[in-house]
Scaffold this active site. Structure first.
Site, mmCIF file in Angstrom:
data_model
loop_
_atom_site.group_PDB
_atom_site.id
_atom_site.type_symbol
_atom_site.label_atom_id
_atom_site.label_comp_id
_atom_site.label_asym_id
_atom_site.label_seq_id
_atom_site.Cartn_x
_atom_site.Cartn_y
_atom_site.Cartn_z
ATOM 1 N N GLY A 147 15.694 21.342 3.951
ATOM 2 C CA GLY A 147 16.791 21.115 3.003
ATOM 3 C C GLY A 147 17.240 19.666 2.985
ATOM 4 N N HIS B 137 0.170 -8.479 -6.382
ATOM 5 C CA HIS B 137 -0.632 -9.610 -5.910
ATOM 6 C C HIS B 137 -1.246 -10.329 -7.107
ATOM 7 C CE1 HIS B 137 -0.056 -8.272 -1.814
ATOM 8 N NE2 HIS B 137 -0.224 -7.057 -2.279
ATOM 9 N N ASN C 57 -10.676 -4.494 -0.255
ATOM 10 C CA ASN C 57 -10.732 -5.947 -0.428
ATOM 11 C C ASN C 57 -11.999 -6.382 -1.152
ATOM 12 O OD1 ASN C 57 -8.330 -6.909 0.460
ATOM 13 N ND2 ASN C 57 -8.967 -7.178 2.591
ATOM 14 N N LEU C 58 -13.093 -5.643 -0.906
ATOM 15 C CA LEU C 58 -14.344 -5.999 -1.577
ATOM 16 C C LEU C 58 -14.257 -5.774 -3.079
ATOM 17 C CD1 LEU C 58 -17.027 -4.643 0.915
ATOM 18 C CD2 LEU C 58 -16.346 -7.015 0.519
ATOM 19 N N LYS C 59 -13.314 -4.935 -3.487
ATOM 20 C CA LYS C 59 -13.161 -4.659 -4.919
ATOM 21 C C LYS C 59 -12.631 -5.869 -5.690
ATOM 22 C CE LYS C 59 -14.381 -0.293 -5.211
ATOM 23 N NZ LYS C 59 -15.461 0.153 -6.110
ATOM 24 N N HIS D 282 6.287 -1.548 0.470
ATOM 25 C CA HIS D 282 5.774 -0.260 0.948
ATOM 26 C C HIS D 282 6.803 0.512 1.771
ATOM 27 C CE1 HIS D 282 1.881 -0.815 -0.753
ATOM 28 N NE2 HIS D 282 1.677 -1.941 -0.090
ATOM 29 N N ASP E 44 1.475 -3.346 -7.102
ATOM 30 C CA ASP E 44 0.619 -3.823 -6.018
ATOM 31 C C ASP E 44 -0.650 -4.515 -6.550
ATOM 32 O OD1 ASP E 44 -0.164 -4.446 -3.506
ATOM 33 O OD2 ASP E 44 -0.312 -2.404 -2.745
ATOM 34 N N GLN F 198 -7.096 -3.191 -9.525
ATOM 35 C CA GLN F 198 -7.826 -2.128 -8.832
ATOM 36 C C GLN F 198 -7.297 -0.734 -9.151
ATOM 37 O OE1 GLN F 198 -7.035 -4.940 -7.179
ATOM 38 N NE2 GLN F 198 -9.003 -5.712 -6.486
HETATM 39 ZN ZN LIG Z 1 0.644 -5.280 -1.543
#
Ligand SMILES: [Zn+2]
Length: 780
Positions: free
Chosen positions: A295, A334, A405-407, A622, A677, A681
């Site tokens: 609750g 970013h 990150n690779l994206k 976040h 963010d 992506q």
């Molecule tokens: Zn971020």
């Protein structure tokens, strides 16, 4: 101090001795009476065993009990009498009450010696014992029920489950019947002893109610009424206690009182909480692992129940204003991922068409034009599509920050990233500047959407600042809808390995020395000086879920930090915070804009990140890990620390959308905003921020009022100027509660803000015991 400790130790020693002495007194007092009682029991048992047909087993039992008994009686040092020896079949409740209150043993009942023999004794639980007494009318013998009580108590009341009952008897009575399969029993001895006649008929039939008691059982049954006149143990002292004894009793009282104070007790006893009217067996929980959220935030739901119509009416009556034209800031995005994938694709195609001969990169000893780069990749402009671009997060990126990150590499090619998404490349980031300008103009066209772009300073060399400032200035990257944050990737270990830095202090120097220089003397870095006016925050970024060495008190200082390991999050956070604090004091003294510490925190990893940022950060990005720490969550609520949350990004990386704590935080009144963010992506549409709001509104059923409140929060959290905030959400936006609201700007009803404010004040008064002093204005 030392003498105090010694006194304390002495007191403890004396107390312990007194307890021991008192125990001894009690022991001696009861001993004679227990002895007497035990002898009576022994005599009675002898009588029975003589009358029995199976003398062998009974004698054996007698011997066993005597042996045990003797052993016990000789043991003078035993601190408390082991009454289980005597009251082998006392029902559970009596047993729990200890040796003093012993009754309820049928006098003629054979002792159940399995109790004394290791495992079998352990299995006789009190609950089962009381259960056996609940059904006095069952025709089975009490001894059978005693055996039964050793195991399978769950089935006590469910006689239908014959198979389980069979099992019970097999375990206690190995050679129960000829037509039963031979099953092994870990407790071999118990089987032997239990091979008495007492329950064999039950075992054969498997039905307790259908059996005819054999002569011995019947004999026992006839004796059942003796329950009532069973010998009761009376051990209350009859003589007046001596002064010594009184002293001991007082110490015992104190011990009990101390226990009362120390041991955990529920504030409301279970019997006060729950009144049981149904006497039948409690129903088992059919779905013990079903999760329903507790609750939560009842106050908010109650508020909605009472006021949702009024809120809606207030929104309707605010002319012109609705969700689409309230200002909303993308508080966390970013820069290198600020355009969506379709936008980037379109831009790459147009560059390939319009500027194929532009020399864009130096690779493997040669300068390559854009056309040559694509030829080397065996690609034409026509081939390119969003799927080939492959910058979108997918299933493979979940819990894989590295793959995410690779994206950033279009078509998986780092050279395309270098050409299009870097500002320090051969073309001095011209392409990135151009695409950024397009994004700016999209924002300007939307008019009501703003963004705070985070852009990297790595700390590898001091000239990074000037490079970035000249990129901003030369490309004229300025928009009324945009401010900048600097993000520092936590990559010390990488630079150390590459030999770029020798100590952590190098990174701090590279980041902060130019800032101090330009603050002291703007002429030293004129471009940086003008750029700094647009910088509102400092961020720390990287994968928080990477394992890190827990920070301790005795860590090397930054200039001593020359090892190859990356410092922990808290270490980074502290030194960035401390340097920034000093810098801000300096800038403030010179009438310059200040830079707030607004790191990524609580996206993943340890909870101590959030504790660190609670102490150091203005607001954070976040914070989803606050769901794991109610205390920190409450603290973040009380301090109204802004959380720039990105549930769609979390969904790609760390936390499924439906598990995101955003709606819970919002209901509870945490200062939350929605942010994108990484639109490149994550998002599919031209308006990633609206997409973020849209998905949240659909999935979590947020009302227009909720969305406008979140949008208002985002302006609050942002680093835009006082003038712009005044214009966007009202001239008195800095006042707490409804006084700071202007529904004509925010479309948030006063009722909502009054509710939030009242609840927050209540919580503050609760925590400050009614003495909280709450300023009229929000924290700066
Ligand atoms: Zn971020």
């Amino acid at each position: 101090m030392d003498t105090y400790t010694v006194h304390l130790a002495m007191a403890a020693l004396v107390g312990a001795s007194l307890v021991a002495v008192s125990a001894y007194y009690m022991h001696r007092k009861t001993l004679s009476q227990l002895l007497e009682f035990a002898k009576t029991v022994e005599r009675e048992r002898e009588d029975i065993s003589e009358g029995e047909s199976l003398q062998h087993s009974m004698k054996r039992r007698g011997q066993l009990s005597r042996r045990k008994g003797n052993g016990y009686y000789r043991r003078g040092s035993a601190s408390l009498p082991d009454v289980t020896v005597i009251s082998g079949v006392i029902d559970g409740e009596e047993k729990r009450n200890g040796p003093i209150h012993v009754d309820g043993i049928p006098a003629g009942l054979p002792r159940l010696h399995t109790l004394h023999e290791g495992k079998s004794g352990g299995r006789g639980t009190p609950v089962k014992r009381s259960a056996s007494l609940i059904r006095p009318t069952t025709p089975k013998s009490p001894s059978a029920s005693a055996f039964e009580s050793i195991e399978g108590s769950d089935d006590e009341d469910d006689i239908i489950d014959n198979s389980k009952l069979d099992d019970t008897y097999l375990h206690t009575n190995g050679n129960a019947g000829p037509n039963l399969p031979d099953r092994s029993n870990a407790n071999g001895e118990a089987i032997q002893i239990a091979a008495s006649s007492m329950i064999r008929t039950h075992s054969i039939s498997g039905d307790l109610h259908g059996v005819q008691p054999d002569p011995i059982a019947a004999d026992i049954l006839r004796k059942e009424p003796e329950h009532e006149n069973f010998a009761r143990l009376k051990i209350s002292p009859s003589e007046v206690p001596s002064p010594d004894e009184v002293e001991v009793y007082v110490v015992l009282q104190e011990c009990l009182e101390m226990r009362k104070r120390y041991v955990f007790k529920e504030a409301v006893a279970p019997w006060e909480k729950e009144v049981i009217s149904d006497p039948s067996t409690p129903k088992p929980n059919p779905n013990p692992f079903f999760y329903a959220s507790e609750g939560k935030s009842d106050k908010f739901n109650l508020h909605l129940m009472l006021n949702v119509d009024k809120e809606f009416l207030a929104q309707k009556s605010a002319p012109h204003r609705d969700f689409y034209n309230v200002r909303k800031v993308d508080t966390h995005v970013h820069h290198s991922a600020c355009m969506n994938q379709k936008h980037l694709l379109r831009f790459i195609k147009s560059k390939l068409r319009k500027e194929p001969d532009e020399v864009v990169i130096f690779r493997d000893g040669t300068y390559l034009t854009l056309k040559e780069v694509f030829e080397s990749l065996d690609l034409t402009g026509y081939d390119l599509n969003v799927d080939l671009l492959d910058v979108h997060a997918d299933k493979s990126t979940f819990h894989r920050f590295d793959k995410f990150n690779l994206k950033y590499n279009p078509c998986g090619q780092s050279r395309l990233r270098e050409i299009f998404l870097k500002q320090d490349n051969l073309i001095q980031g011209r392409f990135l500047g151009e695409v950024t300008k397009q994004v700016f103009s999209d924002l300007a066209a939307s008019k009501y959407q703003m963004a705070e772009y985070r852009i990297s300073i790595y700390g590898r060399k001091q000239s990074e600042w000037d490079q970035m400032a000249s990129w901003i200035v030369n490309n004229e990257l300025y928009s009324e809808n945009v401010v900048w944050l600097i993000q520092i990737p936590r990559l010390y270990n990488v630079y150390k390995e590459m030999g770029i830095v020798t100590s952590f202090q190098n990174i701090l120097d590279n980041i902060f020395i130019p800032l101090f220089e330009v603050t002291v003397d703007p002429d030293s870095h004129p471009q940086l000086h003008v750029f700094l006016k647009q910088i509102v925050g400092l961020d720390l970024v990287d994968d928080e879920s990477k394992p890190e060495r827990r920070p301790t008190k005795h860590m090397p200082t930054p200039d001593q930090w020359t090892n190859v390991f990356n410092p922990a999050f808290s270490y980074y956070a502290y030194y960035c915070y401390a340097n920034l604090y000093t810098l801000n004091k300096l800038r403030e003294s010179k009438g310059m804009t200040t830079i707030k510490f607004r790191p990524h925190s609580g996206e993943a990893g340890d909870i101590d990140h959030l504790a660190t940022t609670f102490l150091t950060a203005h607001n954070i990005a976040h914070g989803i890990n606050l769901r794991k720490s109610p205390v920190l969550q409450y603290l973040y609520y009380l301090a109204q620390i802004g959380l720039a949350m990105s549930p769609l990004s979390n969904n790609s990386l760390f936390l499924d959308y439906h598990r995101n704590p955003f709606p819970m935080f919002f209901l509870r009144g945490l200062n939350v905003s929605l942010s994108t963010d990484d639109p490149l992506q994550i998002h599919l549409t031209k308006e990633p921020l609206v997409e973020e709001y849209s998905v949240a509104a659909s999935v979590w059923k947020l009302s227009s009022c909720d969305l406008c409140e979140i949008a208002r929060n985002s302006v609050y959290q942002s680093g835009f100027s006082h003038a712009l905030k005044s214009h966007w959400i009202g001239t008195e936006y800095y006042k707490r509660g409804p006084a700071g609201n202007n529904i004509h700007r925010t479309n948030v009803p006063h009722i909502r803000l009054e509710f939030r404010d009242r609840i927050w004040r209540e919580e503050m008064q609760l925590v400050y015991l009614g003495k909280a002093i709450i300023p009229e204005e929000v924290d700066k």
